[in-house]
Design a protein around this motif. Structure first.
Motif, PDB file in Angstrom:
ATOM      1  N   ALA A 155       0.864  -1.180   0.000  1.00 32.01           N
ATOM      2  CA  ALA A 155       0.000   0.000   0.000  1.00 32.01           C
ATOM      3  C   ALA A 155       0.907   1.239   0.000  1.00 32.01           C
ATOM      4  O   ALA A 155       2.041   1.178   0.482  1.00 32.01           O
ATOM      5  CB  ALA A 155      -0.910  -0.012   1.218  1.00 32.01           C
ATOM      6  N   PRO A 156       0.417   2.347  -0.553  1.00 34.05           N
ATOM      7  CA  PRO A 156       1.282   3.538  -0.681  1.00 34.05           C
ATOM      8  C   PRO A 156       1.970   3.945   0.620  1.00 34.05           C
ATOM      9  O   PRO A 156       3.160   4.259   0.619  1.00 34.05           O
ATOM     10  CB  PRO A 156       0.309   4.618  -1.173  1.00 34.05           C
ATOM     11  CG  PRO A 156      -0.699   3.837  -1.974  1.00 34.05           C
ATOM     12  CD  PRO A 156      -0.869   2.536  -1.221  1.00 34.05           C
ATOM     13  N   ILE A 190       2.511  10.170  -1.610  1.00 34.65           N
ATOM     14  CA  ILE A 190       1.423   9.184  -1.496  1.00 34.65           C
ATOM     15  C   ILE A 190       0.598   9.158  -2.790  1.00 34.65           C
ATOM     16  O   ILE A 190       0.242   8.088  -3.298  1.00 34.65           O
ATOM     17  CB  ILE A 190       0.535   9.485  -0.260  1.00 34.65           C
ATOM     18  CG1 ILE A 190       1.334   9.305   1.044  1.00 34.65           C
ATOM     19  CG2 ILE A 190      -0.737   8.621  -0.272  1.00 34.65           C
ATOM     20  CD1 ILE A 190       1.656   7.870   1.423  1.00 34.65           C
ATOM     21  N   ASP A 191       0.311  10.336  -3.349  1.00 38.59           N
ATOM     22  CA  ASP A 191      -0.471  10.398  -4.599  1.00 38.59           C
ATOM     23  C   ASP A 191       0.258   9.695  -5.744  1.00 38.59           C
ATOM     24  O   ASP A 191      -0.339   8.937  -6.506  1.00 38.59           O
ATOM     25  CB  ASP A 191      -0.737  11.856  -5.007  1.00 38.59           C
ATOM     26  CG  ASP A 191      -1.864  12.468  -4.185  1.00 38.59           C
ATOM     27  OD1 ASP A 191      -2.571  11.714  -3.484  1.00 38.59           O
ATOM     28  OD2 ASP A 191      -2.022  13.700  -4.246  1.00 38.59           O
ATOM     29  N   THR A 194       0.125   6.061  -5.203  1.00 44.16           N
ATOM     30  CA  THR A 194      -1.238   5.540  -5.402  1.00 44.16           C
ATOM     31  C   THR A 194      -1.494   5.317  -6.901  1.00 44.16           C
ATOM     32  O   THR A 194      -1.976   4.245  -7.308  1.00 44.16           O
ATOM     33  CB  THR A 194      -2.275   6.516  -4.811  1.00 44.16           C
ATOM     34  OG1 THR A 194      -2.008   6.664  -3.414  1.00 44.16           O
ATOM     35  CG2 THR A 194      -3.698   6.015  -5.003  1.00 44.16           C
ATOM     36  N   GLU A 195      -1.161   6.296  -7.717  1.00 44.26           N
ATOM     37  CA  GLU A 195      -1.362   6.156  -9.171  1.00 44.26           C
ATOM     38  C   GLU A 195      -0.518   5.014  -9.731  1.00 44.26           C
ATOM     39  O   GLU A 195      -0.984   4.214 -10.548  1.00 44.26           O
ATOM     40  CB  GLU A 195      -1.041   7.474  -9.886  1.00 44.26           C
ATOM     41  CG  GLU A 195      -2.029   8.591  -9.611  1.00 44.26           C
ATOM     42  CD  GLU A 195      -3.491   8.174  -9.840  1.00 44.26           C
ATOM     43  OE1 GLU A 195      -3.787   7.491 -10.845  1.00 44.26           O
ATOM     44  OE2 GLU A 195      -4.337   8.511  -8.981  1.00 44.26           O
ATOM     45  N   THR A 197       0.566   2.416  -8.154  1.00 44.05           N
ATOM     46  CA  THR A 197       0.043   1.147  -7.636  1.00 44.05           C
ATOM     47  C   THR A 197      -1.178   0.697  -8.436  1.00 44.05           C
ATOM     48  O   THR A 197      -1.334  -0.498  -8.727  1.00 44.05           O
ATOM     49  CB  THR A 197      -0.307   1.300  -6.136  1.00 44.05           C
ATOM     50  OG1 THR A 197       0.876   1.691  -5.436  1.00 44.05           O
ATOM     51  CG2 THR A 197      -0.844   0.007  -5.551  1.00 44.05           C
ATOM     52  N   ASP A 216      -0.268  -3.230   3.824  1.00 43.38           N
ATOM     53  CA  ASP A 216       0.062  -1.981   4.524  1.00 43.38           C
ATOM     54  C   ASP A 216       0.622  -2.343   5.898  1.00 43.38           C
ATOM     55  O   ASP A 216      -0.001  -2.139   6.948  1.00 43.38           O
ATOM     56  CB  ASP A 216      -1.172  -1.061   4.630  1.00 43.38           C
ATOM     57  CG  ASP A 216      -0.784   0.402   4.451  1.00 43.38           C
ATOM     58  OD1 ASP A 216       0.423   0.704   4.557  1.00 43.38           O
ATOM     59  OD2 ASP A 216      -1.679   1.234   4.208  1.00 43.38           O
ATOM     60  N   HIS A 230      -3.859   8.716   4.752  1.00 40.46           N
ATOM     61  CA  HIS A 230      -2.782   8.040   4.014  1.00 40.46           C
ATOM     62  C   HIS A 230      -2.922   6.526   3.945  1.00 40.46           C
ATOM     63  O   HIS A 230      -2.152   5.859   3.257  1.00 40.46           O
ATOM     64  CB  HIS A 230      -1.428   8.438   4.604  1.00 40.46           C
ATOM     65  CG  HIS A 230      -1.201   9.917   4.553  1.00 40.46           C
ATOM     66  ND1 HIS A 230      -1.269  10.640   3.379  1.00 40.46           N
ATOM     67  CD2 HIS A 230      -0.976  10.823   5.535  1.00 40.46           C
ATOM     68  CE1 HIS A 230      -1.065  11.931   3.637  1.00 40.46           C
ATOM     69  NE2 HIS A 230      -0.891  12.062   4.931  1.00 40.46           N
ATOM     70  N   PRO A 234      -6.121   6.465   0.141  1.00 41.10           N
ATOM     71  CA  PRO A 234      -5.470   5.831  -1.019  1.00 41.10           C
ATOM     72  C   PRO A 234      -6.074   4.457  -1.345  1.00 41.10           C
ATOM     73  O   PRO A 234      -6.254   4.113  -2.516  1.00 41.10           O
ATOM     74  CB  PRO A 234      -4.010   5.686  -0.594  1.00 41.10           C
ATOM     75  CG  PRO A 234      -3.815   6.706   0.478  1.00 41.10           C
ATOM     76  CD  PRO A 234      -5.139   6.816   1.186  1.00 41.10           C
ATOM     77  N   ARG A 237      -9.242   4.897  -3.218  1.00 35.69           N
ATOM     78  CA  ARG A 237      -9.001   5.292  -4.611  1.00 35.69           C
ATOM     79  C   ARG A 237      -8.516   4.104  -5.446  1.00 35.69           C
ATOM     80  O   ARG A 237      -8.927   3.924  -6.590  1.00 35.69           O
ATOM     81  CB  ARG A 237      -7.971   6.435  -4.639  1.00 35.69           C
ATOM     82  CG  ARG A 237      -7.798   7.053  -5.992  1.00 35.69           C
ATOM     83  CD  ARG A 237      -7.377   8.518  -5.837  1.00 35.69           C
ATOM     84  NE  ARG A 237      -6.151   8.818  -6.548  1.00 35.69           N
ATOM     85  CZ  ARG A 237      -5.216   9.662  -6.120  1.00 35.69           C
ATOM     86  NH1 ARG A 237      -5.357  10.284  -4.958  1.00 35.69           N
ATOM     87  NH2 ARG A 237      -4.143   9.877  -6.839  1.00 35.69           N
ATOM     88  N   ILE A 238      -7.643   3.300  -4.884  1.00 33.54           N
ATOM     89  CA  ILE A 238      -7.128   2.133  -5.613  1.00 33.54           C
ATOM     90  C   ILE A 238      -8.274   1.161  -5.913  1.00 33.54           C
ATOM     91  O   ILE A 238      -8.432   0.701  -7.045  1.00 33.54           O
ATOM     92  CB  ILE A 238      -6.005   1.441  -4.797  1.00 33.54           C
ATOM     93  CG1 ILE A 238      -4.771   2.342  -4.729  1.00 33.54           C
ATOM     94  CG2 ILE A 238      -5.654   0.078  -5.413  1.00 33.54           C
ATOM     95  CD1 ILE A 238      -3.740   1.921  -3.675  1.00 33.54           C
TER      96      ILE A 238
END
Ligand code: CP3
Length: 355
Positions: A155-156, A190-191, A194-195, A197, A216, A230, A234, A237-238
């Motif tokens: 995880a991010p 983190i962003d 996330t993208e 990932t 995580d 965080h 994320p 979003r994933i």
């Protein structure tokens, strides 16, 4: 009319459980089921130049993925790779030192963030995707028709932990300090992760992964507000982005040591399954998490390593708490290297004999 979820048809027990069926006996696999406790892993590892070479050699990595399935007939195989192969693919330095674990250049400023190069990702992960294809084909070729292939990523937040600290840490103090002291930089990292990932996991699914898991491992070091920002956001979003492309592919979250935040993870992220760590009382977790989310866990890896009555009692306790809801038997963290393989065989026997 009430739908009986236990009769959902699905020939792979792991996918059925993650789809909401209370399969009994539950499907079983173990985190770090491929690794140093297996002599056949150590033999392959000794022939590879280093750990990264092993992760980027599709024939060797696919072979290692299949080793524990041949021995124990688990309900899932997990891609053999590492969560730190994502920063590696973004151009961040990475080395695994014998007996020391991962070593990375610490990322603490905007210049460090600017050095990450998402345009490298697609090319760099090519061998890992080839491992996914070969492992999936290998399962079919060897007749493991009920074993599902899990893809994964860190995880991010946990990946950021290793990038910021430059390796492992007891409490990830530099990471938490950066999150408070420079929230813009921390959020941008983190962003970006996330993208990356999302792209990485989507590519694994396209290559043949049938479910994906997000590790995580250090989520539990965060205060609640940072945890929501965080870990929860994320993950949401994933999951949402993967579901638009692959609605039927289940996502398992593993916010280790999340404690009371486990309920928030179940409600606010859209995951199909949640890993439960060793320290959590699985019966309490079951009360926090609605039955539409499968639980996965949480035998103490050291009870497995010790075996005997500790193993027997531990398996019993986990089975009692997981019964009657969608559940996947697993450990609360990875298999430790000194685990006797016979104890793993005994674990699988005990789970499959669950009445
Ligand atoms: O069998 C599987 O579970 C699949 C492969 C897998 C590995 N690492 C192989 C590995 C998976 C899913 C991981 C995840 C991973 N990697 C996590 C999340 C889960 C967790 O344990 O909390 C983390 C934090 C890492 C980072 C990492 N990789 C560390 C800290 C280390 C060094 C510690 C150690 O155990 O050696 C690794 C190395 C690593 N990853 C090994 C394996 C089999 C050992 C390397 C070797 O053979 O020398």
């Amino acid at each position: 009319m009430e739908i009986d979820r236990t009769v959902v048809r699905q020939d792979k027990p792991l996918l059925a459980a993650l789809g909401g069926a209370a399969i009994w006996p539950p499907p079983v696999w173990l985190m770090r089921q491929a690794g140093r406790y297996l002599p056949e892993y150590r033999a392959i590892r000794a022939g590879a130049a280093d750990f990264i070479a092993l992760c980027t050699s599709p024939d060797l990595a696919a072979e290692v993925t299949l080793q524990p399935i041949r021995r124990f007939g688990f309900d899932a195989a997990i891609l053999f790779s590492d969560i730190l192969m994502l920063p590696w693919a973004l151009g961040h330095g990475l080395a695994f030192r014998e007996g020391e674990g991962p070593v990375l250049p610490p990322l603490r400023d905007a210049a460090g963030l600017a050095r990450l190069d998402p345009s490298r990702l697609t090319g760099a992960i090519t061998p890992i995707l080839e491992t996914v294809r070969r492992a999936r084909a290998g399962l079919a070729a060897e007749g493991f028709d009920r074993t599902a292939l899990i893809g994964f990523a860190g995880a991010p937040f946990t990946v950021a932990c290793y990038m910021i600290e430059g390796g492992g840490s007891k409490d990830f103090a530099a990471t938490r300090t950066l999150a408070y002291a420079d929230p813009a930089l921390f959020g941008a990292l983190i962003d970006l992760l996330t993208e990356a990932t999302i792209a990485y996991l989507a590519a694994q699914v396209a290559a043949g992964a049938e479910a994906v898991m997000l590790f995580d491992s250090w989520a539990g070091v965060l205060a609640p507000d940072l945890f929501r920002a965080h870990v929860v956001a994320p993950l949401r979003r994933i999951v949402a982005t993967l579901k638009t492309r692959f609605p039927a592919v289940p996502v398992i979250g593993f916010p280790r040591m999340a404690g009371m935040m486990l309920g928030v993870c179940a409600r606010d992220t859209g995951v199909d399954g949640l890993g439960v760590d060793t320290a959590a009382d699985l019966a309490v977790a079951a009360a926090l998490v609605p039955a539409r989310v499968a639980l996965q866990g949480n035998l103490d890896p050291l009870a497995l390593a010790v075996g005997g009555p500790a193993l027997a009692r531990g398996v019993e306790t986990v089975l009692r708490a997981g019964r009657g809801r969608p559940f996947v038997f697993n450990l609360g963290h990875g298999v430790v290297p000194h685990t006797p393989p016979e104890h793993v065989a005994e674990l699988v026997r005990r789970v499959r004999a669950a009445g």
